[in-house]
Enzyme design. Sequence first.
Site, PDB file in Angstrom:
ATOM      1  N   HIS A  47     -10.755   6.542  -9.429  1.00 31.37           N
ATOM      2  CA  HIS A  47      -9.547   5.494  -9.465  1.00 31.37           C
ATOM      3  C   HIS A  47     -10.203   4.488  -8.837  1.00 31.37           C
ATOM      4  O   HIS A  47     -10.646   4.164  -7.808  1.00 31.37           O
ATOM      5  CB  HIS A  47      -8.624   6.049  -8.627  1.00 31.37           C
ATOM      6  CG  HIS A  47      -7.252   5.107  -8.330  1.00 31.37           C
ATOM      7  ND1 HIS A  47      -6.280   5.125  -9.101  1.00 31.37           N
ATOM      8  CD2 HIS A  47      -7.203   4.015  -7.676  1.00 31.37           C
ATOM      9  CE1 HIS A  47      -5.290   4.383  -8.568  1.00 31.37           C
ATOM     10  NE2 HIS A  47      -5.837   3.413  -7.949  1.00 31.37           N
ATOM     11  N   HIS A  60     -10.370  -0.197  -8.400  1.00 37.07           N
ATOM     12  CA  HIS A  60      -9.719  -1.342  -8.319  1.00 37.07           C
ATOM     13  C   HIS A  60     -10.915  -2.397  -8.752  1.00 37.07           C
ATOM     14  O   HIS A  60     -11.948  -2.469  -8.319  1.00 37.07           O
ATOM     15  CB  HIS A  60      -9.074  -1.693  -7.037  1.00 37.07           C
ATOM     16  CG  HIS A  60      -7.603  -1.034  -7.172  1.00 37.07           C
ATOM     17  ND1 HIS A  60      -6.342  -1.600  -7.117  1.00 37.07           N
ATOM     18  CD2 HIS A  60      -7.481   0.291  -6.794  1.00 37.07           C
ATOM     19  CE1 HIS A  60      -5.475  -0.593  -7.336  1.00 37.07           C
ATOM     20  NE2 HIS A  60      -6.001   0.594  -6.953  1.00 37.07           N
ATOM     21  N   ASP A  71       0.780   2.488  -9.907  1.00 35.42           N
ATOM     22  CA  ASP A  71       0.157   1.675  -8.997  1.00 35.42           C
ATOM     23  C   ASP A  71       0.155   0.089  -9.566  1.00 35.42           C
ATOM     24  O   ASP A  71       0.559  -0.752  -8.576  1.00 35.42           O
ATOM     25  CB  ASP A  71      -1.465   1.956  -9.235  1.00 35.42           C
ATOM     26  CG  ASP A  71      -2.368   1.391  -8.341  1.00 35.42           C
ATOM     27  OD1 ASP A  71      -2.029   0.438  -7.245  1.00 35.42           O
ATOM     28  OD2 ASP A  71      -3.526   1.988  -7.690  1.00 35.42           O
ATOM     29  N   ASN A 125      -5.893  -2.987 -10.719  1.00 38.42           N
ATOM     30  CA  ASN A 125      -6.660  -1.610 -10.963  1.00 38.42           C
ATOM     31  C   ASN A 125      -7.571  -2.248 -11.955  1.00 38.42           C
ATOM     32  O   ASN A 125      -7.551  -3.414 -12.673  1.00 38.42           O
ATOM     33  CB  ASN A 125      -5.786  -0.827 -11.679  1.00 38.42           C
ATOM     34  CG  ASN A 125      -5.118   0.083 -10.773  1.00 38.42           C
ATOM     35  OD1 ASN A 125      -3.975  -0.422 -10.022  1.00 38.42           O
ATOM     36  ND2 ASN A 125      -5.435   1.410 -10.439  1.00 38.42           N
ATOM     37  N   CYS A 184      -2.179  -1.537  -3.623  1.00 39.17           N
ATOM     38  CA  CYS A 184      -1.245  -0.744  -2.578  1.00 39.17           C
ATOM     39  C   CYS A 184      -0.567  -1.770  -1.581  1.00 39.17           C
ATOM     40  O   CYS A 184      -1.557  -2.520  -1.135  1.00 39.17           O
ATOM     41  CB  CYS A 184      -2.318   0.157  -1.923  1.00 39.17           C
ATOM     42  SG  CYS A 184      -1.264   0.637  -0.551  1.00 39.17           S
TER      43      CYS A 184
HETATM   44  N1  COA Z   1      11.455   9.995  -1.262  1.00 45.76           N
HETATM   45  C1  COA Z   1      12.828   9.520  -0.914  1.00 45.76           C
HETATM   46  N2  COA Z   1      13.256   9.386   0.391  1.00 45.76           N
HETATM   47  C2  COA Z   1      12.472   9.824   1.317  1.00 45.76           C
HETATM   48  C3  COA Z   1      11.201  10.435   1.227  1.00 45.76           C
HETATM   49  C4  COA Z   1      10.743  10.190  -0.451  1.00 45.76           C
HETATM   50  N3  COA Z   1       9.429  10.498  -0.617  1.00 45.76           N
HETATM   51  N4  COA Z   1      10.406  10.463   2.071  1.00 45.76           N
HETATM   52  C5  COA Z   1      11.090  10.329   3.130  1.00 45.76           C
HETATM   53  N5  COA Z   1      12.283  10.011   2.632  1.00 45.76           N
HETATM   54  C6  COA Z   1      13.386   9.554   3.425  1.00 45.76           C
HETATM   55  C7  COA Z   1      13.947  10.798   4.383  1.00 45.76           C
HETATM   56  O1  COA Z   1      14.820  11.631   3.652  1.00 45.76           O
HETATM   57  C8  COA Z   1      14.714   9.799   5.487  1.00 45.76           C
HETATM   58  O2  COA Z   1      15.765   9.619   4.995  1.00 45.76           O
HETATM   59  P1  COA Z   1      17.023   9.286   5.964  1.00 45.76           P
HETATM   60  O3  COA Z   1      16.763   8.005   7.024  1.00 45.76           O
HETATM   61  O4  COA Z   1      18.191   8.972   5.121  1.00 45.76           O
HETATM   62  O5  COA Z   1      17.237  10.386   6.865  1.00 45.76           O
HETATM   63  C9  COA Z   1      13.691   8.464   5.522  1.00 45.76           C
HETATM   64  O6  COA Z   1      13.173   8.478   4.365  1.00 45.76           O
HETATM   65  C10 COA Z   1      12.769   8.664   6.671  1.00 45.76           C
HETATM   66  O7  COA Z   1      12.045   9.662   6.298  1.00 45.76           O
HETATM   67  P2  COA Z   1      10.592  10.007   7.234  1.00 45.76           P
HETATM   68  O8  COA Z   1       9.940  11.357   6.886  1.00 45.76           O
HETATM   69  O9  COA Z   1      10.725   9.779   8.758  1.00 45.76           O
HETATM   70  O10 COA Z   1       9.616   9.047   6.480  1.00 45.76           O
HETATM   71  P3  COA Z   1       8.865   7.967   7.233  1.00 45.76           P
HETATM   72  O11 COA Z   1       9.659   7.063   7.891  1.00 45.76           O
HETATM   73  O12 COA Z   1       7.753   8.510   8.212  1.00 45.76           O
HETATM   74  O13 COA Z   1       7.763   7.366   5.874  1.00 45.76           O
HETATM   75  C11 COA Z   1       6.934   7.873   3.889  1.00 45.76           C
HETATM   76  C12 COA Z   1       6.870   8.193   5.469  1.00 45.76           C
HETATM   77  C13 COA Z   1       5.625   8.438   3.370  1.00 45.76           C
HETATM   78  C14 COA Z   1       7.937   7.880   3.077  1.00 45.76           C
HETATM   79  C15 COA Z   1       6.503   6.090   3.976  1.00 45.76           C
HETATM   80  O14 COA Z   1       5.377   5.801   4.758  1.00 45.76           O
HETATM   81  C16 COA Z   1       6.461   5.447   2.517  1.00 45.76           C
HETATM   82  O15 COA Z   1       7.398   5.327   1.693  1.00 45.76           O
HETATM   83  N6  COA Z   1       5.261   5.208   2.270  1.00 45.76           N
HETATM   84  C17 COA Z   1       4.947   4.925   0.600  1.00 45.76           C
HETATM   85  C18 COA Z   1       3.280   4.856   0.544  1.00 45.76           C
HETATM   86  C19 COA Z   1       2.965   4.159  -0.727  1.00 45.76           C
HETATM   87  O16 COA Z   1       3.913   4.367  -1.765  1.00 45.76           O
HETATM   88  N7  COA Z   1       1.849   3.529  -0.942  1.00 45.76           N
HETATM   89  C20 COA Z   1       1.441   3.045  -2.031  1.00 45.76           C
HETATM   90  C21 COA Z   1       0.693   4.251  -3.005  1.00 45.76           C
HETATM   91  S1  COA Z   1      -0.740   4.838  -2.242  1.00 45.76           S
HETATM   92 ZN    ZN Z   2      -4.808   2.193  -6.646  1.00 52.00          ZN
END
Ligand code: COA
Ligand code: ZN
Length: 309
Positions: free
Chosen positions: A209, A211, A15, A251, A242
Amino acid sequence: MTAANVVVREVGLRDGLQMVQRFFPTPAKLAWIAAELAAGVGHIEVCSFVPPKNIPQFADAFEVAEAAVRLPGLQASALVPNLKGAERAIAAGIRELHFVLSASEEHNLRNVRRTTQQSLDEFRAVVALAHGQEKKVAVSGAVATALGCTIAGPVDPGRVMAIARMLVEAGADELSLADTVGYANPAQVRALFERAESELGGTVPIAAHFHDTRGLGLANVYAAVEAGIRIFDASLAGLGGCPYAPGASGNIVTEDLVFLLESMGLRTGIDLGRLVEVRRIVAENLPDEAMYGQIAKAGPPKGFLARAA
Ligand code: COA
Ligand code: ZN
């Protein structure tokens, strides 16, 4: 030192770093982990398995996790937003996944590009994968925006409880309720956590959790302690927030949390003096980042450290 009866989990490496643009070098992340472990912090969320193109800070997640799980005495967990993240975390040797989904539909869509229902389905797949390992991997179900959302506003506690119950029924090994954007007040915290403890506390441990965005972080901890909660996330120097929640900030401060709990007579197992020293590693590697914390500034009361030890 007396046995700990409350768990302080460091989430600064996850975080705390997820909004920080400057890359925190991998060896320095590992030094931070080792130093907190030496100060008695036995549980650290060491990284996040998100796509590096979305959050470049976690491009080294595999390396950090692989090294952290080898440290004797450390319970190393990692955040995963989806099944792909869970696969990567397990491949790195992580034994405890923190799967995050939001009670606010709007935040969930922005954070992980899925409806809350789709994330619940994904959670089931993550549990199947984790529990199907030769040696079971634990999964915590973390409900973000459980006490309010900067996109949607107030969040209905009934909806939070319904989601929490679904997570537990789906096999969660722990439930965590998060005030992602620092909207909560102690009365609200007490009501939600008492309800969670009475309805689900018998089945899984419940973590909190918080903040400190609006200055009520530690007051909320006190309310949660009163409701029976004994697992708290916090971030060294109060880094955090976030990147997909507008207006998010840090946090609660790990050092100040330890001071609060210890001065109330709870036992964290953490050496506050040594913990405060770990801030130097953060300061050296993030010279432009604001560092929070009252204990680091004012020092503990006379005789406090000796009494706590
Ligand atoms: N780690 C690494 N690569 C990942 C992954 C992960 N957890 N999840 C998806 N990917 C890759 C896929 O393999 C795909 O790769 P490609 O384009 O080479 O084929 C690409 O990312 C898109 O995958 P997809 O399943 O369609 O993901 P998305 O575009 O729907 O995004 C998340 C979903 C969850 C990955 C995205 O919204 C995200 O990164 N969120 C992060 C939220 C976060 O960290 N918030 C803070 C904490 S609460
Ligand atoms: Zn948090």
